[in-house]
Design a protein around this motif. Structure first.
Motif, PDB file in Angstrom:
ATOM      1  N   THR A  20      17.406  -2.799 -79.000  1.00  0.00           N
ATOM      2  CA  THR A  20      16.910  -4.112 -79.410  1.00  0.00           C
ATOM      3  C   THR A  20      17.915  -4.813 -80.318  1.00  0.00           C
ATOM      4  OG1 THR A  20      14.655  -3.241 -79.298  1.00  0.00           O
ATOM      5  CG2 THR A  20      14.961  -5.306 -80.463  1.00  0.00           C
ATOM      6  N   ASN A  23      21.009  -5.896 -78.223  1.00  0.00           N
ATOM      7  CA  ASN A  23      20.700  -7.045 -77.359  1.00  0.00           C
ATOM      8  C   ASN A  23      20.568  -8.339 -78.170  1.00  0.00           C
ATOM      9  OD1 ASN A  23      20.791  -5.689 -74.936  1.00  0.00           O
ATOM     10  ND2 ASN A  23      18.613  -5.142 -74.991  1.00  0.00           N
ATOM     11  N   ARG A  24      19.944  -8.241 -79.325  1.00  0.00           N
ATOM     12  CA  ARG A  24      19.804  -9.412 -80.197  1.00  0.00           C
ATOM     13  C   ARG A  24      21.176  -9.920 -80.640  1.00  0.00           C
ATOM     14  NH1 ARG A  24      15.840  -8.155 -84.726  1.00  0.00           N
ATOM     15  NH2 ARG A  24      14.494  -7.863 -82.945  1.00  0.00           N
ATOM     16  N   LYS A  25      22.061  -9.014 -81.000  1.00  0.00           N
ATOM     17  CA  LYS A  25      23.410  -9.387 -81.446  1.00  0.00           C
ATOM     18  C   LYS A  25      24.202  -9.985 -80.297  1.00  0.00           C
ATOM     19  CE  LYS A  25      25.528  -9.101 -85.205  1.00  0.00           C
ATOM     20  NZ  LYS A  25      25.362 -10.153 -86.193  1.00  0.00           N
ATOM     21  N   LEU A  26      24.038  -9.425 -79.093  1.00  0.00           N
ATOM     22  CA  LEU A  26      24.736  -9.972 -77.924  1.00  0.00           C
ATOM     23  C   LEU A  26      24.270 -11.398 -77.608  1.00  0.00           C
ATOM     24  CD1 LEU A  26      24.947  -6.896 -75.516  1.00  0.00           C
ATOM     25  CD2 LEU A  26      26.823  -8.045 -76.706  1.00  0.00           C
ATOM     26  N   ARG A  27      22.966 -11.646 -77.753  1.00  0.00           N
ATOM     27  CA  ARG A  27      22.447 -12.996 -77.533  1.00  0.00           C
ATOM     28  C   ARG A  27      22.995 -13.970 -78.572  1.00  0.00           C
ATOM     29  NH1 ARG A  27      16.930 -11.968 -78.079  1.00  0.00           N
ATOM     30  NH2 ARG A  27      16.917  -9.975 -77.052  1.00  0.00           N
ATOM     31  N   GLN A  28      23.216 -13.495 -79.795  1.00  0.00           N
ATOM     32  CA  GLN A  28      23.772 -14.359 -80.846  1.00  0.00           C
ATOM     33  C   GLN A  28      25.232 -14.692 -80.590  1.00  0.00           C
ATOM     34  OE1 GLN A  28      23.201 -12.409 -84.581  1.00  0.00           O
ATOM     35  NE2 GLN A  28      21.062 -13.049 -84.784  1.00  0.00           N
ATOM     36  N   THR A  30      26.682 -15.274 -77.619  1.00  0.00           N
ATOM     37  CA  THR A  30      26.972 -16.051 -76.414  1.00  0.00           C
ATOM     38  C   THR A  30      27.547 -17.404 -76.831  1.00  0.00           C
ATOM     39  OG1 THR A  30      24.750 -16.978 -76.361  1.00  0.00           O
ATOM     40  CG2 THR A  30      25.117 -14.952 -75.085  1.00  0.00           C
ATOM     41  N   GLU A  32      26.824 -20.440 -75.939  1.00  0.00           N
ATOM     42  CA  GLU A  32      25.802 -21.457 -76.220  1.00  0.00           C
ATOM     43  C   GLU A  32      25.186 -21.248 -77.596  1.00  0.00           C
ATOM     44  OE1 GLU A  32      25.507 -19.444 -73.467  1.00  0.00           O
ATOM     45  OE2 GLU A  32      26.395 -20.813 -72.006  1.00  0.00           O
ATOM     46  N   SER A  33      24.895 -19.993 -77.927  1.00  0.00           N
ATOM     47  CA  SER A  33      24.303 -19.687 -79.220  1.00  0.00           C
ATOM     48  C   SER A  33      25.278 -19.976 -80.360  1.00  0.00           C
ATOM     49  CB  SER A  33      23.864 -18.228 -79.267  1.00  0.00           C
ATOM     50  OG  SER A  33      23.307 -17.920 -80.518  1.00  0.00           O
TER      51      SER A  33
END
Length: 116
Positions: A20, A23-28, A30, A32-33
């Motif tokens: 978790t 995945n949260r760090k990877l989404r941050q 991107t 776009e983020s």
């Protein structure tokens, strides 16, 4: 047996937690983020700078008014000057009133060059 179940459960919980987090760090991270984060920080910084500029402008205006008042008092500009009493002039001469008739001047000259 109970020990193995405990350690198995602990391992699963640690795995879920780590997955978790990753995945949260990877989404941050991107593009776009990152762009949205940069835009939000730029907006916050702009608001902060605007608030400081408005505060500075208000301070300048207050200090300017105070200094103007000090200079006005020092130079005597703010004090009310003593004005002479208002004069009254007769707009139309009353020929029937003996006070208003000038005894020296009975004829009027309309020659404009006479005054120069």
């Amino acid at each position: 047996m109970f020990r193995r179940t405990f350690w198995f459960g602990t391992g699963v919980a640690a795995g879920v937690w780590a997955t978790t987090k990753v995945n949260r760090k990877l989404r941050q991270l991107t593009p776009e983020s990152l762009a949205a984060t940069a835009a939000n920080k730029a907006i916050e910084t702009g608001h902060r700078i605007k608030d400081r500029a408005v505060g500075f402008a208000l301070d300048v205006r207050d200090n300017m008014a105070q200094r103007e008042e000090e200079l006005g008092e020092a130079l005597g500009i703010n004090s009310d000057p003593e004005l002479p009493a208002p004069r009254r002039y007769t707009a139309i001469e009353n020929r029937t009133d003996p006070k208003s008739v000038d005894s020296d001047r009975t004829t009027y000259s309309y020659n404009r060059n006479e005054d120069h």
